[in-house]
Design a protein around this motif. Structure first.
Motif, PDB file in Angstrom:
ATOM      1  N   ASP A 145      87.576   0.592 146.670  1.00  0.00           N
ATOM      2  CA  ASP A 145      87.187   1.183 145.387  1.00  0.00           C
ATOM      3  C   ASP A 145      86.268   2.385 145.591  1.00  0.00           C
ATOM      4  O   ASP A 145      86.432   3.408 144.923  1.00  0.00           O
ATOM      5  CB  ASP A 145      86.489   0.147 144.504  1.00  0.00           C
ATOM      6  CG  ASP A 145      87.417  -0.960 144.025  1.00  0.00           C
ATOM      7  OD1 ASP A 145      88.658  -0.780 144.097  1.00  0.00           O
ATOM      8  OD2 ASP A 145      86.897  -2.008 143.584  1.00  0.00           O
ATOM      9  N   ARG A 146      85.301   2.257 146.498  1.00  0.00           N
ATOM     10  CA  ARG A 146      84.379   3.360 146.753  1.00  0.00           C
ATOM     11  C   ARG A 146      85.115   4.538 147.377  1.00  0.00           C
ATOM     12  O   ARG A 146      84.857   5.696 147.027  1.00  0.00           O
ATOM     13  CB  ARG A 146      83.223   2.910 147.662  1.00  0.00           C
ATOM     14  CG  ARG A 146      82.234   3.997 148.014  1.00  0.00           C
ATOM     15  CD  ARG A 146      81.563   4.594 146.779  1.00  0.00           C
ATOM     16  NE  ARG A 146      80.633   5.641 147.176  1.00  0.00           N
ATOM     17  CZ  ARG A 146      80.180   6.590 146.386  1.00  0.00           C
ATOM     18  NH1 ARG A 146      80.538   6.621 145.110  1.00  0.00           N
ATOM     19  NH2 ARG A 146      79.366   7.508 146.830  1.00  0.00           N
ATOM     20  N   PHE A 147      86.027   4.262 148.290  1.00  0.00           N
ATOM     21  CA  PHE A 147      86.820   5.332 148.906  1.00  0.00           C
ATOM     22  C   PHE A 147      87.593   6.095 147.824  1.00  0.00           C
ATOM     23  O   PHE A 147      87.587   7.328 147.807  1.00  0.00           O
ATOM     24  CB  PHE A 147      87.773   4.750 149.949  1.00  0.00           C
ATOM     25  CG  PHE A 147      88.499   5.787 150.743  1.00  0.00           C
ATOM     26  CD1 PHE A 147      87.927   6.334 151.886  1.00  0.00           C
ATOM     27  CD2 PHE A 147      89.759   6.234 150.361  1.00  0.00           C
ATOM     28  CE1 PHE A 147      88.592   7.298 152.630  1.00  0.00           C
ATOM     29  CE2 PHE A 147      90.429   7.201 151.091  1.00  0.00           C
ATOM     30  CZ  PHE A 147      89.844   7.730 152.234  1.00  0.00           C
ATOM     31  N   ASP A 148      88.224   5.368 146.926  1.00  0.00           N
ATOM     32  CA  ASP A 148      88.964   5.996 145.822  1.00  0.00           C
ATOM     33  C   ASP A 148      88.030   6.804 144.924  1.00  0.00           C
ATOM     34  O   ASP A 148      88.378   7.892 144.468  1.00  0.00           O
ATOM     35  CB  ASP A 148      89.706   4.951 145.000  1.00  0.00           C
ATOM     36  CG  ASP A 148      90.866   4.311 145.763  1.00  0.00           C
ATOM     37  OD1 ASP A 148      91.301   4.884 146.787  1.00  0.00           O
ATOM     38  OD2 ASP A 148      91.313   3.221 145.341  1.00  0.00           O
ATOM     39  N   GLU A 149      86.852   6.258 144.661  1.00  0.00           N
ATOM     40  CA  GLU A 149      85.864   6.965 143.839  1.00  0.00           C
ATOM     41  C   GLU A 149      85.445   8.276 144.511  1.00  0.00           C
ATOM     42  O   GLU A 149      85.328   9.318 143.847  1.00  0.00           O
ATOM     43  CB  GLU A 149      84.636   6.079 143.611  1.00  0.00           C
ATOM     44  CG  GLU A 149      83.558   6.741 142.788  1.00  0.00           C
ATOM     45  CD  GLU A 149      82.301   5.885 142.654  1.00  0.00           C
ATOM     46  OE1 GLU A 149      81.377   6.335 141.954  1.00  0.00           O
ATOM     47  OE2 GLU A 149      82.225   4.776 143.234  1.00  0.00           O
ATOM     48  N   LEU A 150      85.245   8.238 145.825  1.00  0.00           N
ATOM     49  CA  LEU A 150      84.875   9.462 146.557  1.00  0.00           C
ATOM     50  C   LEU A 150      85.975  10.516 146.441  1.00  0.00           C
ATOM     51  O   LEU A 150      85.692  11.703 146.290  1.00  0.00           O
ATOM     52  CB  LEU A 150      84.578   9.140 148.022  1.00  0.00           C
ATOM     53  CG  LEU A 150      83.302   8.346 148.267  1.00  0.00           C
ATOM     54  CD1 LEU A 150      83.271   7.797 149.692  1.00  0.00           C
ATOM     55  CD2 LEU A 150      82.071   9.196 147.977  1.00  0.00           C
TER      56      LEU A 150
END
Length: 168
Positions: free
Chosen positions: A133-138
């Protein structure tokens, strides 16, 4: 002063034509195209300065075209990622560099001792849960309206001016 439309209508152009373009974003755009043509069409090696400019100027297009994950999976080696992060920091693109470093760290599963061969073997679509999720957010932040990617023209211009002898 060179007319930008004249540059767009030409297949090739000389470096001298770029230095006369006044708008920084247009300058960066056309310089990146010149570097692309040098590498792809003329099959000439790029200096580190040219590679950095090309990679940064085309980052948005690559993310929108292939996806954020593809930067790490197919576009850049581990060494390229480190080089690009350093370049972002050299241009004082702190937020962008921080996001890029965090994404690379997540992609590398937080392994700082990862060898290039191990990096090439990482499964790009196995990130899940909060890390995924954080990777996608970045990735979204990278191309979002508040991204420093939209403020690079003058930075590339200043950098290119300082390293003019390395752009051939």
């Amino acid at each position: 002063m060179t007319n930008v439309f004249e540059l767009e209508s030409k297949d090739t152009y000389s470096l001298d034509e770029f230095w006369s373009v006044r708008d920084d974003n247009e300058f960066a755009y056309h310089l990146a195209h010149y570097i692309f043509a040098k590498s792809i069409h003329r099959k000439l090696p790029l200096s580190t300065t040219e590679q950095n400019i090309w990679d940064l100027e085309w980052l948005y297009t690559r993310i929108c075209g292939e996806g954020f994950c593809d930067l790490f999976y197919q576009q850049y080696s581990l060494a390229d990622c480190k080089r690009l992060e350093v370049f972002m920091r050299d241009l004082n693109l702190k937020q962008l560099a921080d996001w890029f470093a965090e994404a690379k760290d997540i992609y590398c599963r937080h392994r700082t001792d990862l060898a290039e061969s191990e990096y090439q073997q990482l499964e790009p679509f196995s990130l899940s849960g909060t890390e995924g999720d954080r990777f996608d957010e970045l990735g979204k932040l990278f191309i979002g309206e508040r991204s420093e990617l939209f403020d690079i023209g003058w930075r590339i211009r200043a950098y290119a001016d300082q390293h003019r002898s390395e752009i051939t």
